[in-house]
Motif scaffolding. Structure first.
Motif, PDB file in Angstrom:
ATOM      1  N   GLY A   1       0.816  -1.210   0.000  1.00 17.99           N
ATOM      2  CA  GLY A   1       0.000   0.000   0.000  1.00 17.99           C
ATOM      3  C   GLY A   1       0.849   1.261   0.000  1.00 17.99           C
ATOM      4  N   ALA A   2       0.195   2.354  -0.288  1.00 20.83           N
ATOM      5  CA  ALA A   2       0.885   3.643  -0.348  1.00 20.83           C
ATOM      6  C   ALA A   2       1.168   4.185   1.049  1.00 20.83           C
ATOM      7  CB  ALA A   2       0.033   4.646  -1.120  1.00 20.83           C
ATOM      8  N   VAL A   3       2.351   4.751   1.192  1.00 17.75           N
ATOM      9  CA  VAL A   3       2.707   5.528   2.377  1.00 17.75           C
ATOM     10  C   VAL A   3       2.840   6.949   1.849  1.00 17.75           C
ATOM     11  CG1 VAL A   3       4.312   5.851   4.278  1.00 17.75           C
ATOM     12  CG2 VAL A   3       3.972   3.566   3.343  1.00 17.75           C
ATOM     13  N   ARG A   4       1.898   7.789   2.188  1.00 19.09           N
ATOM     14  CA  ARG A   4       1.826   9.142   1.615  1.00 19.09           C
ATOM     15  C   ARG A   4       2.662  10.132   2.418  1.00 19.09           C
ATOM     16  NH1 ARG A   4      -1.921   7.164  -1.312  1.00 19.09           N
ATOM     17  NH2 ARG A   4      -4.054   6.703  -0.900  1.00 19.09           N
ATOM     18  N   GLY A   5       2.991  11.226   1.760  1.00 21.84           N
ATOM     19  CA  GLY A   5       3.707  12.306   2.422  1.00 21.84           C
ATOM     20  C   GLY A   5       2.953  12.751   3.667  1.00 21.84           C
ATOM     21  N   GLY A   6       3.677  12.915   4.787  1.00 21.74           N
ATOM     22  CA  GLY A   6       3.076  13.315   6.047  1.00 21.74           C
ATOM     23  C   GLY A   6       2.740  12.136   6.942  1.00 21.74           C
ATOM     24  N   GLN A   7       2.651  10.927   6.393  1.00 21.67           N
ATOM     25  CA  GLN A   7       2.355   9.744   7.207  1.00 21.67           C
ATOM     26  C   GLN A   7       3.634   9.206   7.845  1.00 21.67           C
ATOM     27  OE1 GLN A   7       0.451   7.027   4.384  1.00 21.67           O
ATOM     28  NE2 GLN A   7      -1.485   7.348   5.469  1.00 21.67           N
ATOM     29  N   LEU A   8       3.448   8.535   8.997  1.00 22.88           N
ATOM     30  CA  LEU A   8       4.572   7.877   9.652  1.00 22.88           C
ATOM     31  C   LEU A   8       4.954   6.624   8.880  1.00 22.88           C
ATOM     32  CD1 LEU A   8       3.699   8.074  13.455  1.00 22.88           C
ATOM     33  CD2 LEU A   8       5.387   9.417  12.188  1.00 22.88           C
ATOM     34  N   ALA A   9       6.245   6.363   8.812  1.00 20.19           N
ATOM     35  CA  ALA A   9       6.770   5.165   8.171  1.00 20.19           C
ATOM     36  C   ALA A   9       7.938   4.654   8.993  1.00 20.19           C
ATOM     37  CB  ALA A   9       7.221   5.467   6.751  1.00 20.19           C
ATOM     38  N   VAL A  10       8.166   3.353   8.922  1.00 18.67           N
ATOM     39  CA  VAL A  10       9.320   2.745   9.580  1.00 18.67           C
ATOM     40  C   VAL A  10      10.353   2.445   8.501  1.00 18.67           C
ATOM     41  CG1 VAL A  10      10.160   0.833  10.988  1.00 18.67           C
ATOM     42  CG2 VAL A  10       7.844   1.686  11.327  1.00 18.67           C
ATOM     43  N   PHE A  11      11.583   2.848   8.766  1.00 19.78           N
ATOM     44  CA  PHE A  11      12.686   2.610   7.845  1.00 19.78           C
ATOM     45  C   PHE A  11      13.672   1.645   8.494  1.00 19.78           C
ATOM     46  CE2 PHE A  11      10.837   6.588   6.661  1.00 19.78           C
ATOM     47  CZ  PHE A  11      10.874   6.576   5.278  1.00 19.78           C
ATOM     48  N   ALA A  12      14.197   0.724   7.710  1.00 20.26           N
ATOM     49  CA  ALA A  12      15.142  -0.273   8.196  1.00 20.26           C
ATOM     50  C   ALA A  12      16.359  -0.250   7.276  1.00 20.26           C
ATOM     51  CB  ALA A  12      14.495  -1.659   8.210  1.00 20.26           C
ATOM     52  N   ALA A  13      17.422   0.366   7.739  1.00 21.26           N
ATOM     53  CA  ALA A  13      18.601   0.592   6.903  1.00 21.26           C
ATOM     54  C   ALA A  13      19.173  -0.695   6.310  1.00 21.26           C
ATOM     55  CB  ALA A  13      19.669   1.319   7.705  1.00 21.26           C
ATOM     56  N   ARG A  14      19.178  -1.773   7.072  1.00 22.91           N
ATOM     57  CA  ARG A  14      19.759  -3.030   6.574  1.00 22.91           C
ATOM     58  C   ARG A  14      18.912  -3.663   5.473  1.00 22.91           C
ATOM     59  NH1 ARG A  14      24.025  -5.249   9.261  1.00 22.91           N
ATOM     60  NH2 ARG A  14      24.534  -4.353  11.285  1.00 22.91           N
ATOM     61  N   ALA A  15      17.675  -3.249   5.337  1.00 23.21           N
ATOM     62  CA  ALA A  15      16.779  -3.820   4.327  1.00 23.21           C
ATOM     63  C   ALA A  15      16.880  -3.089   2.990  1.00 23.21           C
ATOM     64  CB  ALA A  15      15.342  -3.801   4.823  1.00 23.21           C
ATOM     65  N   GLY A  16      17.602  -2.007   2.950  1.00 27.46           N
ATOM     66  CA  GLY A  16      17.781  -1.282   1.705  1.00 27.46           C
ATOM     67  C   GLY A  16      17.395   0.177   1.826  1.00 27.46           C
ATOM     68  N   LEU A  17      18.113   0.996   1.135  1.00 28.69           N
ATOM     69  CA  LEU A  17      17.881   2.435   1.155  1.00 28.69           C
ATOM     70  C   LEU A  17      16.497   2.742   0.597  1.00 28.69           C
ATOM     71  CD1 LEU A  17      19.212   5.132   1.811  1.00 28.69           C
ATOM     72  CD2 LEU A  17      20.043   5.208  -0.540  1.00 28.69           C
ATOM     73  N   GLY A  18      15.706   3.464   1.362  1.00 28.71           N
ATOM     74  CA  GLY A  18      14.384   3.860   0.915  1.00 28.71           C
ATOM     75  C   GLY A  18      13.281   2.859   1.208  1.00 28.71           C
ATOM     76  N   ALA A  19      13.621   1.652   1.627  1.00 29.16           N
ATOM     77  CA  ALA A  19      12.588   0.670   1.962  1.00 29.16           C
ATOM     78  C   ALA A  19      11.865   1.137   3.216  1.00 29.16           C
ATOM     79  CB  ALA A  19      13.211  -0.711   2.187  1.00 29.16           C
ATOM     80  N   CYS A  20      10.540   1.091   3.198  1.00 29.84           N
ATOM     81  CA  CYS A  20       9.784   1.536   4.363  1.00 29.84           C
ATOM     82  C   CYS A  20       8.515   0.702   4.524  1.00 29.84           C
ATOM     83  CB  CYS A  20       9.463   3.024   4.289  1.00 29.84           C
ATOM     84  SG  CYS A  20       8.271   3.483   3.021  1.00 29.84           S
ATOM     85  N   TRP A  21       7.920   0.826   5.705  1.00 38.35           N
ATOM     86  CA  TRP A  21       6.741   0.061   6.090  1.00 38.35           C
ATOM     87  C   TRP A  21       5.778   0.972   6.828  1.00 38.35           C
ATOM     88  CZ3 TRP A  21      11.621  -1.509   5.908  1.00 38.35           C
ATOM     89  CH2 TRP A  21      11.911  -2.761   5.360  1.00 38.35           C
ATOM     90  N   HIS A  22       4.490   0.661   6.731  1.00 35.61           N
ATOM     91  CA  HIS A  22       3.542   1.264   7.668  1.00 35.61           C
ATOM     92  C   HIS A  22       3.953   0.742   9.048  1.00 35.61           C
ATOM     93  CE1 HIS A  22       0.816   1.067   4.026  1.00 35.61           C
ATOM     94  NE2 HIS A  22       0.737   2.336   4.369  1.00 35.61           N
ATOM     95  N   PRO A  23       3.786   1.514  10.108  1.00 37.64           N
ATOM     96  CA  PRO A  23       4.172   1.017  11.433  1.00 37.64           C
ATOM     97  C   PRO A  23       3.535  -0.333  11.774  1.00 37.64           C
ATOM     98  CG  PRO A  23       3.825   3.365  11.541  1.00 37.64           C
ATOM     99  CD  PRO A  23       3.391   2.926  10.155  1.00 37.64           C
ATOM    100  N   GLN A  24       2.264  -0.540  11.427  1.00 32.10           N
ATOM    101  CA  GLN A  24       1.596  -1.803  11.739  1.00 32.10           C
ATOM    102  C   GLN A  24       2.065  -2.946  10.840  1.00 32.10           C
ATOM    103  OE1 GLN A  24       0.128   0.914  10.508  1.00 32.10           O
ATOM    104  NE2 GLN A  24      -1.270   0.380   8.845  1.00 32.10           N
ATOM    105  N   CYS A  25       2.725  -2.639   9.744  1.00 32.20           N
ATOM    106  CA  CYS A  25       3.223  -3.661   8.816  1.00 32.20           C
ATOM    107  C   CYS A  25       4.667  -4.065   9.095  1.00 32.20           C
ATOM    108  CB  CYS A  25       3.133  -3.154   7.380  1.00 32.20           C
ATOM    109  SG  CYS A  25       1.449  -2.950   6.769  1.00 32.20           S
ATOM    110  N   PHE A  26       5.316  -3.418  10.038  1.00 30.26           N
ATOM    111  CA  PHE A  26       6.711  -3.732  10.364  1.00 30.26           C
ATOM    112  C   PHE A  26       6.711  -4.979  11.226  1.00 30.26           C
ATOM    113  CE2 PHE A  26      10.894  -2.878  12.364  1.00 30.26           C
ATOM    114  CZ  PHE A  26      11.633  -2.707  11.210  1.00 30.26           C
ATOM    115  N   GLN A  27       6.775  -6.141  10.561  1.00 28.31           N
ATOM    116  CA  GLN A  27       6.610  -7.427  11.230  1.00 28.31           C
ATOM    117  C   GLN A  27       7.482  -8.487  10.579  1.00 28.31           C
ATOM    118  OE1 GLN A  27       2.605  -9.067   9.314  1.00 28.31           O
ATOM    119  NE2 GLN A  27       2.284  -7.123  10.329  1.00 28.31           N
TER     120      GLN A  27
END
Length: 119
Positions: free
Chosen positions: A50-76
């Protein structure tokens, strides 16, 4: 951790300690939560697509790749779908978007003991 495995001999204890150190050094990371800039075109969640839009919170995981992100509830964990508590994750080999909890990451490297359920 070796201190919790009481039936190991000294060689096994040393091997387990080295295994745990290598595992933490090479694969362990902690996600960071931040809002995408309002001016951002957005991003795609690595878990749900799904889309993570500008202004929304996202979780970033550096070891998973530059720019990769998750919705907070999808970080699993990719295996058991349990939320990654305290944003701690394992990312084997820098695989883009593949996150594992400690239990499932350990299973990719070693078998579990049938007696104590430790790797």
């Amino acid at each position: 951790q070796p201190q919790f495995c009481h039936d190991l001999d000294e060689t096994e204890r040393r091997e387990l300690k080295l295994f745990a150190q290598r595992r933490k050094r090479e694969n362990l990371g902690q996600g960071s939560v931040r809002a995408l800039p309002l001016t951002s075109a957005g991003a795609v969640c690595q878990q749900c697509g799904g889309a993570v839009r500008g202004g929304q919170l996202a979780v970033f995981a550096a070891r998973a790749g530059l720019g990769a992100c998750w919705h907070p509830q999808c970080f699993q964990c990719s295996q058991c779908r349990q939320p990654l508590v305290d944003l701690l994750y394992f990312c084997p080999g820098g695989a883009r978007g593949v996150l594992l909890c400690g239990r499932h990451h350990g299973e990719t490297l070693r078998e579990r003991c049938p007696g104590c359920d430790e790797v």
